[in-house]
Design a protein around this motif. Structure first.
Motif, PDB file in Angstrom:
ATOM      1  N   SER A 198       0.809  -1.203   0.000  1.00 22.74           N
ATOM      2  CA  SER A 198       0.000   0.000   0.000  1.00 22.74           C
ATOM      3  C   SER A 198       0.861   1.280   0.000  1.00 22.74           C
ATOM      4  CB  SER A 198      -0.954  -0.049   1.186  1.00 22.74           C
ATOM      5  OG  SER A 198      -1.812   1.021   1.114  1.00 22.74           O
ATOM      6  N   PRO A 199       1.873   1.394   0.922  1.00 22.18           N
ATOM      7  CA  PRO A 199       2.719   2.598   0.839  1.00 22.18           C
ATOM      8  C   PRO A 199       3.443   2.711  -0.497  1.00 22.18           C
ATOM      9  CG  PRO A 199       3.469   1.111   2.616  1.00 22.18           C
ATOM     10  CD  PRO A 199       2.172   0.569   2.100  1.00 22.18           C
ATOM     11  N   TYR A 200       3.840   1.546  -1.052  1.00 22.85           N
ATOM     12  CA  TYR A 200       4.525   1.594  -2.348  1.00 22.85           C
ATOM     13  C   TYR A 200       3.590   2.144  -3.424  1.00 22.85           C
ATOM     14  CZ  TYR A 200       7.201   0.379  -6.469  1.00 22.85           C
ATOM     15  OH  TYR A 200       7.887   0.458  -7.665  1.00 22.85           O
ATOM     16  N   ALA A 201       2.359   1.637  -3.438  1.00 22.28           N
ATOM     17  CA  ALA A 201       1.406   2.087  -4.457  1.00 22.28           C
ATOM     18  C   ALA A 201       1.150   3.593  -4.318  1.00 22.28           C
ATOM     19  CB  ALA A 201       0.103   1.296  -4.335  1.00 22.28           C
ATOM     20  N   ASP A 202       1.047   4.077  -3.075  1.00 22.64           N
ATOM     21  CA  ASP A 202       0.800   5.516  -2.880  1.00 22.64           C
ATOM     22  C   ASP A 202       1.963   6.354  -3.424  1.00 22.64           C
ATOM     23  OD1 ASP A 202      -1.605   5.023  -1.716  1.00 22.64           O
ATOM     24  OD2 ASP A 202      -0.881   5.170   0.359  1.00 22.64           O
ATOM     25  N   ALA A 203       3.190   5.926  -3.080  1.00 23.95           N
ATOM     26  CA  ALA A 203       4.360   6.677  -3.565  1.00 23.95           C
ATOM     27  C   ALA A 203       4.433   6.612  -5.090  1.00 23.95           C
ATOM     28  CB  ALA A 203       5.633   6.102  -2.938  1.00 23.95           C
ATOM     29  N   LEU A 204       4.149   5.444  -5.619  1.00 24.40           N
ATOM     30  CA  LEU A 204       4.231   5.266  -7.073  1.00 24.40           C
ATOM     31  C   LEU A 204       3.235   6.173  -7.797  1.00 24.40           C
ATOM     32  CD1 LEU A 204       5.571   3.718  -9.360  1.00 24.40           C
ATOM     33  CD2 LEU A 204       3.934   1.872  -9.018  1.00 24.40           C
ATOM     34  N   VAL A 205       2.047   6.257  -7.259  1.00 26.06           N
ATOM     35  CA  VAL A 205       1.036   7.123  -7.883  1.00 26.06           C
ATOM     36  C   VAL A 205       1.524   8.582  -7.850  1.00 26.06           C
ATOM     37  CG1 VAL A 205      -1.286   8.076  -7.572  1.00 26.06           C
ATOM     38  CG2 VAL A 205      -0.922   5.599  -7.504  1.00 26.06           C
ATOM     39  N   ARG A 206       2.140   8.966  -6.729  1.00 27.66           N
ATOM     40  CA  ARG A 206       2.689  10.339  -6.665  1.00 27.66           C
ATOM     41  C   ARG A 206       3.760  10.531  -7.730  1.00 27.66           C
ATOM     42  NH1 ARG A 206       5.185  11.469  -1.118  1.00 27.66           N
ATOM     43  NH2 ARG A 206       5.748  13.450  -2.053  1.00 27.66           N
ATOM     44  N   GLU A 207       4.622   9.517  -7.880  1.00 28.60           N
ATOM     45  CA  GLU A 207       5.701   9.654  -8.875  1.00 28.60           C
ATOM     46  C   GLU A 207       5.136   9.689 -10.300  1.00 28.60           C
ATOM     47  OE1 GLU A 207       8.841   6.683  -8.976  1.00 28.60           O
ATOM     48  OE2 GLU A 207      10.105   8.015 -10.183  1.00 28.60           O
ATOM     49  N   ILE A 208       4.108   8.891 -10.542  1.00 26.16           N
ATOM     50  CA  ILE A 208       3.505   8.877 -11.894  1.00 26.16           C
ATOM     51  C   ILE A 208       2.923  10.260 -12.200  1.00 26.16           C
ATOM     52  CG2 ILE A 208       1.637   7.918 -13.298  1.00 26.16           C
ATOM     53  CD1 ILE A 208       2.021   5.266 -11.691  1.00 26.16           C
ATOM     54  N   ARG A 209       2.197  10.810 -11.228  1.00 24.39           N
ATOM     55  CA  ARG A 209       1.574  12.136 -11.463  1.00 24.39           C
ATOM     56  C   ARG A 209       2.648  13.205 -11.688  1.00 24.39           C
ATOM     57  NH1 ARG A 209      -2.910  10.995  -7.190  1.00 24.39           N
ATOM     58  NH2 ARG A 209      -4.418   9.958  -8.536  1.00 24.39           N
ATOM     59  N   PHE A 210       3.674  13.129 -10.853  1.00 26.87           N
ATOM     60  CA  PHE A 210       4.784  14.072 -10.951  1.00 26.87           C
ATOM     61  C   PHE A 210       5.443  13.965 -12.345  1.00 26.87           C
ATOM     62  CE2 PHE A 210       9.338  14.924 -10.365  1.00 26.87           C
ATOM     63  CZ  PHE A 210       9.313  16.163  -9.748  1.00 26.87           C
ATOM     64  N   THR A 211       5.677  12.736 -12.780  1.00 26.80           N
ATOM     65  CA  THR A 211       6.362  12.499 -14.058  1.00 26.80           C
ATOM     66  C   THR A 211       5.492  12.939 -15.230  1.00 26.80           C
ATOM     67  OG1 THR A 211       7.472  10.639 -13.019  1.00 26.80           O
ATOM     68  CG2 THR A 211       7.545  10.712 -15.420  1.00 26.80           C
ATOM     69  N   LYS A 212       4.203  12.631 -15.145  1.00 31.33           N
ATOM     70  CA  LYS A 212       3.319  13.040 -16.245  1.00 31.33           C
ATOM     71  C   LYS A 212       3.206  14.571 -16.316  1.00 31.33           C
ATOM     72  CE  LYS A 212      -0.258  10.623 -17.478  1.00 31.33           C
ATOM     73  NZ  LYS A 212      -1.567   9.939 -17.415  1.00 31.33           N
ATOM     74  N   ALA A 213       3.240  15.205 -15.152  1.00 33.78           N
ATOM     75  CA  ALA A 213       3.189  16.672 -15.162  1.00 33.78           C
ATOM     76  C   ALA A 213       4.450  17.234 -15.825  1.00 33.78           C
ATOM     77  CB  ALA A 213       3.048  17.196 -13.732  1.00 33.78           C
ATOM     78  N   LEU A 214       5.611  16.606 -15.539  1.00 41.39           N
ATOM     79  CA  LEU A 214       6.860  17.050 -16.168  1.00 41.39           C
ATOM     80  C   LEU A 214       6.805  16.859 -17.680  1.00 41.39           C
ATOM     81  CD1 LEU A 214       9.710  15.625 -13.874  1.00 41.39           C
ATOM     82  CD2 LEU A 214       9.126  18.006 -14.263  1.00 41.39           C
ATOM     83  N   ILE A 215       6.251  15.720 -18.082  1.00 38.86           N
ATOM     84  CA  ILE A 215       6.144  15.424 -19.523  1.00 38.86           C
ATOM     85  C   ILE A 215       5.306  16.520 -20.194  1.00 38.86           C
ATOM     86  CG2 ILE A 215       5.136  13.801 -21.202  1.00 38.86           C
ATOM     87  CD1 ILE A 215       5.885  11.525 -19.218  1.00 38.86           C
ATOM     88  N   GLU A 216       4.217  16.864 -19.528  1.00 39.81           N
ATOM     89  CA  GLU A 216       3.325  17.872 -20.106  1.00 39.81           C
ATOM     90  C   GLU A 216       4.016  19.249 -20.147  1.00 39.81           C
ATOM     91  OE1 GLU A 216      -0.607  17.635 -18.451  1.00 39.81           O
ATOM     92  OE2 GLU A 216      -1.082  19.562 -19.404  1.00 39.81           O
ATOM     93  N   LYS A 217       4.690  19.565 -19.034  1.00 37.73           N
ATOM     94  CA  LYS A 217       5.376  20.858 -18.959  1.00 37.73           C
ATOM     95  C   LYS A 217       6.429  20.987 -20.061  1.00 37.73           C
ATOM     96  CE  LYS A 217       7.618  22.499 -15.086  1.00 37.73           C
ATOM     97  NZ  LYS A 217       7.759  22.376 -13.649  1.00 37.73           N
ATOM     98  N   GLN A 218       7.043  19.872 -20.403  1.00 34.40           N
ATOM     99  CA  GLN A 218       8.089  19.902 -21.438  1.00 34.40           C
ATOM    100  C   GLN A 218       7.501  19.871 -22.846  1.00 34.40           C
ATOM    101  OE1 GLN A 218      10.454  16.455 -20.324  1.00 34.40           O
ATOM    102  NE2 GLN A 218      11.988  17.793 -19.432  1.00 34.40           N
ATOM    103  N   GLY A 219       6.195  19.830 -22.929  1.00 34.77           N
ATOM    104  CA  GLY A 219       5.549  19.799 -24.249  1.00 34.77           C
ATOM    105  C   GLY A 219       5.706  18.465 -24.946  1.00 34.77           C
ATOM    106  N   LYS A 220       5.948  17.403 -24.168  1.00 33.02           N
ATOM    107  CA  LYS A 220       6.124  16.087 -24.783  1.00 33.02           C
ATOM    108  C   LYS A 220       4.832  15.284 -24.712  1.00 33.02           C
ATOM    109  CE  LYS A 220      11.083  15.928 -24.073  1.00 33.02           C
ATOM    110  NZ  LYS A 220      11.445  16.315 -25.428  1.00 33.02           N
ATOM    111  N   ARG A 221       4.792  14.213 -25.487  1.00 35.60           N
ATOM    112  CA  ARG A 221       3.596  13.370 -25.527  1.00 35.60           C
ATOM    113  C   ARG A 221       3.981  11.926 -25.210  1.00 35.60           C
ATOM    114  NH1 ARG A 221      -0.476  15.947 -28.793  1.00 35.60           N
ATOM    115  NH2 ARG A 221      -1.651  14.012 -28.768  1.00 35.60           N
TER     116      ARG A 221
END
Ligand code: SF4
Length: 482
Positions: A198-221
């Motif tokens: 459960s803690p792993y899944a929570d951290a992972l979801v945070r990392e996924i959101r963080f990473t997807k936000a970076l992807i978007e900020k960089q104008g990547k798809r």
């Protein structure tokens, strides 16, 4: 014990790797001397125990001095291979090639002017690759160049996106129900680790959101998403749902590995389907219960058939992995597994060769290699072609039985774009999870990597600090951080 002496310290490890393909740890003592002499021409002296070999390579055949430098490693390995092959009286299927991506070499050959129709003969003559392996490499290169360029130029649905704006998203789930004997991946047996899910899944979801936000900020798809491991389906349905929905992106190839059939149930399949996954990988590795038990997989062939039938109802593109060369299996055993899988007609079948990687139970116990492995792999090539499958990606690993390879096969129109773009290093990989490795490909063609900690507790403890490093890394602060 093997003693290797050379005056080419700069390429010693590459030469040693080739020697290792001929000489195992358990064989009688061998002494190998490799001497390089550069006069007008290149002269190589190779001595294996009491026998000596001498080869001359005319440098003029390789253009000017700068040109020659590019061929230096190739020539040295070529000469060493000839001597070893002569001494031991056998050829290796991949000749003097020890790299993990023969298709990348083939693709480079085409870029430097070798016509596509001559790639196989070039691999056979210049690298002493067997005609069969050279042929299949050329075939894969043709399939990739026909299909992958179109997919890269028309990515993300009908919108055309330049290749340099595309990235792959990889999510790592480092847990499995038990550990397979041949496994060296970043994966923990579930029993002692259940409290971490459960803690792993929570951290992972945070990392996924963080990473997807970076992807978007960089104008990547995002070009494709791959949830691997480990065995993602070891998570219960609610945790799986959290992770899969966080990673979701419309109109992309979205794969979830469900490697162990005993971790799949109706509820999880519904979750996988409702979260937009369109490709699933169910991997029995063999359909013999005795082998499954012996290699540490606590499921049966019947469970595989049941899981496969349930998954088939959802219309996923399905991949099935098999391994050639499992301990104590005969060619007939392997044929049985492959033929039963082929009857199911999954869109993708991947045939791996057993690899005794360092850190695996197999390597620790120094188990003997299966002497029929090559026969099994040869059969898979004939049978899969006969059944309408096309080879579409290939890679090799160190310590593979009989120095063979892994090949992914597909039904027409079902090439897995993630496998190709990751294996051929065509797109950057933005990776999330413990042990996951992000890869960037700067304009100069280097590959730069950023690894998350393998240890799950460390991954959780260092989370915020790591995210800062990740942000810097993606902003082109290319330093290798492990
Ligand atoms: S299922 Fe895959 S990752 Fe898990 S233990 Fe087996 S080989 Fe390793």
């Amino acid at each position: 014990m093997l003693e290797f002496i050379t005056n080419r310290g700069d390429i010693r490890s590459e030469l040693y790797e080739l020697i290792r393909c001929f000489v195992s740890d358990t064989e009688e003592p061998k002494q190998i001397n490799f001497t390089y002499i550069r006069n007008d021409d290149i002269i190589l002296y190779v001595a294996v125990n009491e026998k000596g070999y001498r080869y001359t390579y005319a440098t003029s055949a390789f253009g000017d001095k700068t040109e020659y430098t590019r061929y230096d490693l190739y020539i040295n390995k070529h000469g060493l291979y000839r001597a070893l092959s002569e001494y031991f009286g056998r050829h290796l299927p991949w000749g003097s090639l020890t790299g993990i991506r023969p298709t990348r070499l083939a693709s480079r050959l085409v870029k430097t002017g070798v016509p596509m129709q001559n790639v196989a003969s070039h691999l056979a003559s210049a690298y002493l690759v067997s005609p069969e392996k050279a042929q299949i490499t050329a075939e894969i290169l043709r399939t990739q160049s026909q299909h992958i360029e179109d997919r890269l130029s028309v990515a993300s649905g009908a919108v055309s996106v330049p290749q340099k704006e595309l990235v792959n998203l990889y999510i790592h789930i480092p847990f499995c129900p038990t550990r397979c004997d041949y496994c060296s991946f970043v994966s923990q047996g579930i029993e002692k680790q259940r409290w971490l899910l459960s803690p792993y899944a929570d951290a992972l979801v945070r990392e996924i959101r963080f990473t997807k936000a970076l992807i978007e900020k960089q104008g990547k798809r995002i070009f494709s998403i791959y949830i691997g491991g480990g065995t993602p389906t070891v998570l219960d349905a609610p945790l799986l749902q959290k992770i899969l929905s966080a990673a979701y992106e419309p109109n992309v190839e979205y794969t979830c590995e469900a490697g162990r059939p005993d971790t799949i149930d109706e509820e999880k399949l519904q979750v996988i389907n409702s979260c937009g996954v369109n490709r699933i990988s169910i991997n029995p590795q063999t359909l013999h219960d005795a082998t499954l038990l012996a290699i540490g997989r606590k499921h049966t062939a019947a469970q595989f058939f049941q899981a496969y039938a349930s998954a088939a109802q959802y219309g996923f593109v399905k991949n099935v992995d098999l391994i050639a060369g499992l301990e104590n299996e005969t060619p007939a055993d392997f044929r049985y597994s492959l033929d039963r899988i082929t009857e199911l007609q999954p869109e993708n079948i991947t045939v791996h060769t057993l690899c005794r990687k360092r850190g695996s139970q197999n390597a620790l116990e120094e188990k003997k290699s299966n002497e029929y492995t090559e026969e099994m792999v040869d059969y898979s090539v004939r049978a899969l072609k006969h059944n309408g499958y096309t080879p579409y990606y290939l890679y090799r690993q160190k310590q593979m039985t009989a120095n063979l390879e892994n090949i992914g096969w597909c039904k027409s129109g079902f090439l897995c774009v993630n496998n190709v773009t990751v294996m051929e290093e065509l797109l950057p990989v933005y990776a999330c999870g413990a042990g996951a490795i992000s890869k960037l490909i700067p304009d100069d063609g280097r590959i730069v990597r950023l690894a998350n900690p393998k240890d799950i507790l460390l991954y959780l403890d260092q989370f915020d600090e790591r995210m800062k490093k990740k942000e810097l890394f993606y902003k082109n602060q290319f330093t290798l951080i492990s």
